[in-house]
Motif scaffolding. Structure first.
Motif, mmCIF file in Angstrom:
data_model
loop_
_atom_site.group_PDB
_atom_site.id
_atom_site.type_symbol
_atom_site.label_atom_id
_atom_site.label_comp_id
_atom_site.label_asym_id
_atom_site.label_seq_id
_atom_site.Cartn_x
_atom_site.Cartn_y
_atom_site.Cartn_z
ATOM 1 N N GLY A 96 -5.719 -14.709 -4.954
ATOM 2 C CA GLY A 96 -5.080 -14.269 -3.710
ATOM 3 C C GLY A 96 -3.622 -14.657 -3.596
ATOM 4 N N LYS A 97 -3.005 -15.004 -4.738
ATOM 5 C CA LYS A 97 -1.579 -15.341 -4.721
ATOM 6 C C LYS A 97 -0.753 -14.065 -4.827
ATOM 7 C CE LYS A 97 -1.977 -20.000 -6.600
ATOM 8 N NZ LYS A 97 -1.567 -20.852 -7.719
ATOM 9 N N ARG A 98 0.470 -14.141 -4.378
ATOM 10 C CA ARG A 98 1.335 -12.970 -4.245
ATOM 11 C C ARG A 98 1.693 -12.311 -5.579
ATOM 12 N NH1 ARG A 98 2.788 -12.212 0.823
ATOM 13 N NH2 ARG A 98 2.760 -13.949 2.277
ATOM 14 N N ILE A 99 1.816 -10.962 -5.490
ATOM 15 C CA ILE A 99 2.212 -10.123 -6.626
ATOM 16 C C ILE A 99 3.125 -9.035 -6.081
ATOM 17 C CG2 ILE A 99 1.432 -8.507 -8.402
ATOM 18 C CD1 ILE A 99 -1.288 -9.975 -8.360
ATOM 19 N N GLY A 100 4.205 -8.731 -6.826
ATOM 20 C CA GLY A 100 5.099 -7.648 -6.454
ATOM 21 C C GLY A 100 5.399 -6.767 -7.650
ATOM 22 N N ASP A 116 -6.782 -1.214 -6.120
ATOM 23 C CA ASP A 116 -7.994 -0.556 -5.626
ATOM 24 C C ASP A 116 -8.210 -0.882 -4.150
ATOM 25 O OD1 ASP A 116 -8.265 0.235 -8.240
ATOM 26 O OD2 ASP A 116 -10.140 -0.842 -8.611
ATOM 27 N N GLY A 117 -8.359 0.155 -3.335
ATOM 28 C CA GLY A 117 -8.613 -0.011 -1.918
ATOM 29 C C GLY A 117 -7.407 -0.441 -1.108
ATOM 30 N N ARG A 118 -6.226 -0.392 -1.692
ATOM 31 C CA ARG A 118 -5.008 -0.843 -1.014
ATOM 32 C C ARG A 118 -4.054 0.321 -0.767
ATOM 33 N NH1 ARG A 118 -4.572 -6.209 -0.767
ATOM 34 N NH2 ARG A 118 -5.784 -7.461 -2.198
ATOM 35 N N LYS A 119 -3.066 0.054 0.092
ATOM 36 C CA LYS A 119 -1.925 0.941 0.257
ATOM 37 C C LYS A 119 -0.842 0.477 -0.700
ATOM 38 C CE LYS A 119 -2.650 1.799 5.161
ATOM 39 N NZ LYS A 119 -2.091 1.600 6.506
ATOM 40 N N ALA A 120 -0.140 1.423 -1.315
ATOM 41 C CA ALA A 120 0.923 1.075 -2.258
ATOM 42 C C ALA A 120 1.933 2.207 -2.332
ATOM 43 C CB ALA A 120 0.342 0.797 -3.645
ATOM 44 N N THR A 121 3.113 1.869 -2.820
ATOM 45 C CA THR A 121 4.142 2.858 -3.083
ATOM 46 C C THR A 121 4.631 2.664 -4.513
ATOM 47 O OG1 THR A 121 6.115 3.945 -2.176
ATOM 48 C CG2 THR A 121 6.139 1.518 -2.232
ATOM 49 N N ASP A 144 0.450 -4.878 1.420
ATOM 50 C CA ASP A 144 -0.978 -4.824 1.713
ATOM 51 C C ASP A 144 -1.575 -6.140 1.236
ATOM 52 O OD1 ASP A 144 -3.732 -4.375 1.952
ATOM 53 O OD2 ASP A 144 -3.519 -2.246 1.500
ATOM 54 N N GLY A 145 -1.842 -7.026 2.185
ATOM 55 C CA GLY A 145 -2.338 -8.353 1.828
ATOM 56 C C GLY A 145 -1.289 -9.111 1.041
ATOM 57 N N HIS A 146 -1.694 -9.632 -0.101
ATOM 58 C CA HIS A 146 -0.791 -10.433 -0.934
ATOM 59 C C HIS A 146 -0.008 -9.592 -1.951
ATOM 60 C CE1 HIS A 146 -4.558 -10.183 -3.189
ATOM 61 N NE2 HIS A 146 -3.854 -10.419 -4.277
ATOM 62 N N ILE A 147 -0.096 -8.267 -1.814
ATOM 63 C CA ILE A 147 0.566 -7.347 -2.747
ATOM 64 C C ILE A 147 1.713 -6.634 -2.032
ATOM 65 C CG2 ILE A 147 0.265 -5.388 -4.315
ATOM 66 C CD1 ILE A 147 -1.500 -7.807 -5.031
ATOM 67 N N ILE A 148 2.879 -6.575 -2.687
ATOM 68 C CA ILE A 148 3.991 -5.755 -2.196
ATOM 69 C C ILE A 148 4.438 -4.851 -3.344
ATOM 70 C CG2 ILE A 148 5.705 -7.566 -2.725
ATOM 71 C CD1 ILE A 148 7.367 -6.459 -0.316
ATOM 72 N N THR A 149 4.638 -3.575 -3.000
ATOM 73 C CA THR A 149 5.142 -2.616 -3.979
ATOM 74 C C THR A 149 6.402 -1.968 -3.412
ATOM 75 O OG1 THR A 149 3.572 -0.992 -3.063
ATOM 76 C CG2 THR A 149 2.921 -2.123 -5.100
ATOM 77 N N GLY A 150 7.280 -1.556 -4.303
ATOM 78 C CA GLY A 150 8.528 -0.917 -3.909
ATOM 79 C C GLY A 150 8.662 0.439 -4.573
ATOM 80 N N GLU A 151 9.431 1.311 -3.919
ATOM 81 C CA GLU A 151 9.562 2.687 -4.395
ATOM 82 C C GLU A 151 10.466 2.825 -5.620
ATOM 83 O OE1 GLU A 151 10.024 7.012 -2.388
ATOM 84 O OE2 GLU A 151 11.551 5.551 -1.859
ATOM 85 N N GLY A 152 11.634 2.204 -5.601
ATOM 86 C CA GLY A 152 12.551 2.387 -6.724
ATOM 87 C C GLY A 152 13.860 1.682 -6.481
ATOM 88 N N PRO A 153 14.915 2.046 -7.211
ATOM 89 C CA PRO A 153 16.183 1.328 -7.134
ATOM 90 C C PRO A 153 16.717 1.131 -5.717
ATOM 91 C CG PRO A 153 16.257 2.858 -8.972
ATOM 92 C CD PRO A 153 14.980 3.132 -8.231
ATOM 93 N N ALA A 154 16.660 2.161 -4.859
ATOM 94 C CA ALA A 154 17.195 2.031 -3.501
ATOM 95 C C ALA A 154 16.391 1.047 -2.657
ATOM 96 C CB ALA A 154 17.232 3.385 -2.808
ATOM 97 N N ALA A 155 15.159 0.806 -3.038
ATOM 98 C CA ALA A 155 14.295 -0.124 -2.294
ATOM 99 C C ALA A 155 14.527 -1.574 -2.680
ATOM 100 C CB ALA A 155 12.833 0.226 -2.555
ATOM 101 N N LEU A 164 11.597 -12.686 -0.234
ATOM 102 C CA LEU A 164 12.195 -13.978 0.096
ATOM 103 C C LEU A 164 11.661 -14.494 1.430
ATOM 104 C CD1 LEU A 164 14.193 -16.254 -0.545
ATOM 105 C CD2 LEU A 164 15.980 -14.838 0.524
ATOM 106 N N SER A 165 11.437 -13.601 2.391
ATOM 107 C CA SER A 165 10.947 -14.027 3.706
ATOM 108 C C SER A 165 9.577 -14.699 3.625
ATOM 109 C CB SER A 165 10.898 -12.845 4.682
ATOM 110 O OG SER A 165 9.797 -12.001 4.427
ATOM 111 N N TYR A 166 8.791 -14.387 2.616
ATOM 112 C CA TYR A 166 7.489 -15.036 2.452
ATOM 113 C C TYR A 166 7.646 -16.544 2.282
ATOM 114 C CZ TYR A 166 5.815 -10.316 1.121
ATOM 115 O OH TYR A 166 5.517 -8.986 1.074
ATOM 116 N N PHE A 167 8.764 -16.944 1.705
ATOM 117 C CA PHE A 167 8.948 -18.346 1.326
ATOM 118 C C PHE A 167 9.881 -19.126 2.249
ATOM 119 C CE2 PHE A 167 8.060 -15.913 -2.597
ATOM 120 C CZ PHE A 167 6.801 -16.426 -2.848
ATOM 121 N N ILE A 168 10.867 -18.436 2.869
ATOM 122 C CA ILE A 168 11.817 -19.187 3.707
ATOM 123 C C ILE A 168 11.864 -18.700 5.146
ATOM 124 C CG2 ILE A 168 13.233 -19.741 1.672
ATOM 125 C CD1 ILE A 168 15.374 -17.795 2.829
ATOM 126 N N GLY A 169 11.115 -17.670 5.478
ATOM 127 C CA GLY A 169 11.087 -17.166 6.844
ATOM 128 C C GLY A 169 12.161 -16.127 7.111
#
Length: 190
Positions: A96-100, A116-121, A144-155, A164-169
């Motif tokens: 359950g640790k973070r993945i990006g 599986d069963g998540r929202k993603a981009t 979605d939970g501990h997972i973050i996905t990004g669309e591409g270069p502009a993201a 970063l906000s996950y770790f320093i607020g």
């Protein structure tokens, strides 16, 4: 202090790989780049050679608070073909640790069953690698939970600031955004 590791393979997208490292380091996070090439040197998708902090074979990922995957081609394909990366991601997910992952790299997560069963981009077109139970959102970045996905270069910048906000607020992140003139850019977009 939070520990983040970013896997880099030949053909990774420069901005998606290096901007998160820059932003997280500015925010005081211990982030290390981990080469999966067998060498510390990695060539980006546009022919820039960088020296990673360590080789995969020398990395102890047991203290990882987060694992990151930049996109780009053939970088994402190379990450997807690296069994050690796939196993590290599965283990990280099981705890359950973070993945990006950003751009084409969410296909690696999909291939490991992590989406599986998540929202993603992802970069448009790479949703074809998602399993039927994954909801493709097309958002700039998707959490979605501990997972973050990004669309591409502009993201990349909003994605990296969110990580970063996950770790320093969020308040400390807003200060960094202002100092990096990102807040100015966001104000113009409104």
């Amino acid at each position: 202090m939070a520990k983040v590791y970013e896997f880099v393979a030949n053909g990774f997208e420069e901005i998606e790989g290096l901007a998160p490292v820059d932003i997280l380091r500015r925010g005081g996070i211990d982030i290390k780049t981990v080469s999966v090439t067998g060498s510390e040197f990695v060539e980006t998708s546009h022919g820039v050679t960088i020296k990673a902090d360590m080789k995969f074979e020398d990395a102890d990922l047991s203290d990882a608070d987060m694992l990151l995957l930049p996109g780009g081609l053939p970088g994402s394909t190379n990450l997807n073909e690296h069994e050690g990366v796939r196993e590290a991601l599965k283990k990280q997910n099981a705890t359950g640790k973070r993945i990006g992952a950003i751009c084409a790299a969410p296909m690696v997560l999909a291939g490991c069953g992590i989406l599986d069963g998540r929202k993603a981009t992802c970069s448009p077109g790479f949703e074809k690698y998602f399993n039927a139970s994954t909801t493709y959102t097309g958002e700039l970045f998707q959490e979605d939970g501990h997972i973050i996905t990004g669309e591409g270069p502009a993201a990349t910048l909003p994605y990296a600031y969110r990580i970063l906000s996950y770790f320093i607020g969020e308040e400390r992140v807003k200060v960094l955004e202002k100092n990096m003139q990102f807040a100015h850019l966001m104000n113009e977009a409104e």
